[in-house]
Scaffold this motif. Structure first.
Motif, short mmCIF file in Angstrom:
data_model
loop_
_atom_site.label_atom_id
_atom_site.label_comp_id
_atom_site.label_asym_id
_atom_site.label_seq_id
_atom_site.Cartn_x
_atom_site.Cartn_y
_atom_site.Cartn_z
N UNK A 84 -24.59 103.76 42.96
CA UNK A 84 -25.14 105.09 43.19
C UNK A 84 -25.39 105.37 44.67
N UNK A 85 -25.26 104.36 45.55
CA UNK A 85 -25.39 104.62 46.99
C UNK A 85 -24.13 105.27 47.55
N UNK A 86 -23.01 105.08 46.89
CA UNK A 86 -21.74 105.62 47.39
C UNK A 86 -21.45 106.97 46.75
N UNK A 87 -21.25 107.97 47.59
CA UNK A 87 -20.84 109.30 47.12
C UNK A 87 -19.39 109.50 47.54
N UNK A 88 -18.48 109.31 46.61
CA UNK A 88 -17.07 109.39 46.94
C UNK A 88 -16.60 110.82 47.18
N UNK A 89 -17.35 111.79 46.64
CA UNK A 89 -16.96 113.18 46.85
C UNK A 89 -17.23 113.62 48.29
N UNK A 114 -21.79 106.82 52.42
CA UNK A 114 -22.51 105.69 51.83
C UNK A 114 -23.94 105.76 52.34
N UNK A 115 -24.88 106.08 51.44
CA UNK A 115 -26.30 106.19 51.79
C UNK A 115 -26.99 104.87 51.43
N UNK A 116 -27.23 104.05 52.43
CA UNK A 116 -27.89 102.76 52.21
C UNK A 116 -29.40 102.98 52.23
N UNK A 161 -34.88 101.52 57.69
CA UNK A 161 -34.55 102.93 57.87
C UNK A 161 -33.35 103.28 57.00
N UNK A 162 -33.36 104.49 56.41
CA UNK A 162 -32.19 104.95 55.68
C UNK A 162 -30.99 104.96 56.60
N UNK A 163 -29.85 104.60 56.05
CA UNK A 163 -28.64 104.49 56.88
C UNK A 163 -27.49 105.19 56.17
N UNK A 164 -26.82 106.10 56.86
CA UNK A 164 -25.69 106.83 56.30
C UNK A 164 -24.42 106.40 57.02
#
Length: 370
Positions: free
Chosen positions: A214-219, A223-225, A234-237
């Motif tokens: 669910x961290x990976x948004x293929x659309x 990748x929201x870590x 820290x959140x990492x995109x």
């Protein structure tokens, strides 16, 4: 109350003999007599009472496995998930079985040394981590009054040094191509995909290895870590190139029994089982005849698992998992595909088939004790 003078300072001090009427006059007199005897021997009765209370606390809470679990619970709030998983695995699989009931208050270096040496004989890197974890557990015990202040273990140099191979860094663009080809030729599809994702995203291997889908948004190709999985909290995109998206789609379609036990490894499978047991979820398993499942998923009351063997004329060719409203198939023969179907109707149908097969299957006769 008993009034006395402390020998160390000569100052007057008081010792409570207990609340009235819970403590009778006779009991209070006996306690006062015992306290005066301590004073005559040069022992401060208040300090003596504190020492006895500390001893009782250490006896009740000071077994190694209890202190180790408390230390893990304490560290979980500040560690990333992968750091906690590794520490919990080492404590559970290596340290607790060997040191389980040893009192942390008297744990000595000679008791820990053979444990670390045994780990180092087959997993040198884990032995180094185990030494660090033991040091952390002992420090935690000192800070919580379960061990005398300053009574640290001397573990430096206990783990034998192992010869490390030279792994040169790639610093020339011309060397990137051969590396990519070597990764692409790697036999295990899961490790191959993890190496590719590490190369394409620049993330740490531990972050890649433990990625929840669910961290990976293929659309949106992102990748929201989550912050708790990052070292700096820290959140990492991370933008996903088309090659990473292709790898992700490929990885989601590859999983098998052999891959489960080889990569990511048995310890990960065991972690999943531990979380299931803690949640109180019972597992029923049907396998082909006992000849090919001798040591795999046997019945265990402790592990909330019941195994049955299918009838002699029925061989399980495809592994099927039924949970919530999902049916998951994993190839047991070709070992190269998996299929997950989320459907309440199909789930209900498969449950009926399972119950029919369950009722005609033979119970496992080697049930492990709880």
């Amino acid at each position: 109350m008993l009034r006395y003078r402390r020998l160390s300072t000569g100052k007057e001090n008081f010792l409570s003999l207990g609340p009235y009427p819970d403590i009778t006059l006779a009991d209070a007199r006996r306690s006062a007599t015992a306290a005066r005897s301590l004073v005559r021997e040069g022992i401060d009765p208040v300090e003596h009472r504190r020492a006895e209370a500390t001893g009782r606390k250490r006896a009740a809470e000071g077994a190694f496995h209890l202190v180790a679990q408390s230390w893990l619970d304490f560290k979980r709030t500040e560690w990333a998930d992968e750091a906690y998983r590794k520490a919990e695995f080492v404590v559970r699989e290596y340290l607790t079985p060997a040191l389980r009931n040893k009192p942390i208050s008297t744990l000595a270096t000679p008791e820990v040394k053979p444990v670390l040496e045994a780990i180092a004989s087959h997993a040198p890197n884990l032995a180094t981590k185990a030494r660090q974890y033991v040091g952390g557990i002992v420090t935690y015990a000192i800070q919580n009054g379960l061990r005398e202040d300053g009574a640290a273990l001397t573990l430096r140099g206990v783990v034998p040094r192992h010869k490390k191979g030279h792994i040169p860094a790639i610093t020339k663009p011309a060397d990137i191509g051969p590396l990519a080809l070597a990764i692409d030729a790697y036999r295990s599809p899961i490790i191959r995909a993890a190496l590719k994702l590490t190369m394409l995203t620049g993330l740490r291997p531990g972050v890649v290895a433990a990625v929840p889908w669910d961290e990976m948004n293929l659309k949106t190709a992102e990748w929201h870590v989550a912050a708790e999985r990052m070292k700096m909290r820290h959140d990492h995109i991370v933008p996903l190139p088309k090659q990473a998206i292709a790898v992700s789609k490929e990885l989601r379609a590859v999983m098998s029994n052999s891959e489960l036990f080889q990569t990511p490894g048995f310890e990960v499978i065991r972690d999943v089982a531990v979380r299931r047991i803690r949640a109180g979820i019972n597992l029923r398993v049907i396998r082909s005849g006992p000849g090919n499942t001798r040591d795999l998923w046997r019945s265990s009351k402790r592990d909330l698992r019941e195994l049955r063997f299918s009838p002699a004329d029925f061989e399980v060719g495809i592994t099927t998992y039924l949970y919530d409203d999902t049916v998951a198939f994993i190839s047991s023969r070709a070992e190269h595909y998996a299929l997950s179907i989320q459907s309440a109707e199909f789930f209900a149908f498969e449950c009926i088939l399972f119950e029919v097969l369950w009722n005609t299957s033979m119970p496992d006769q080697s049930d492990k004790p709880a």
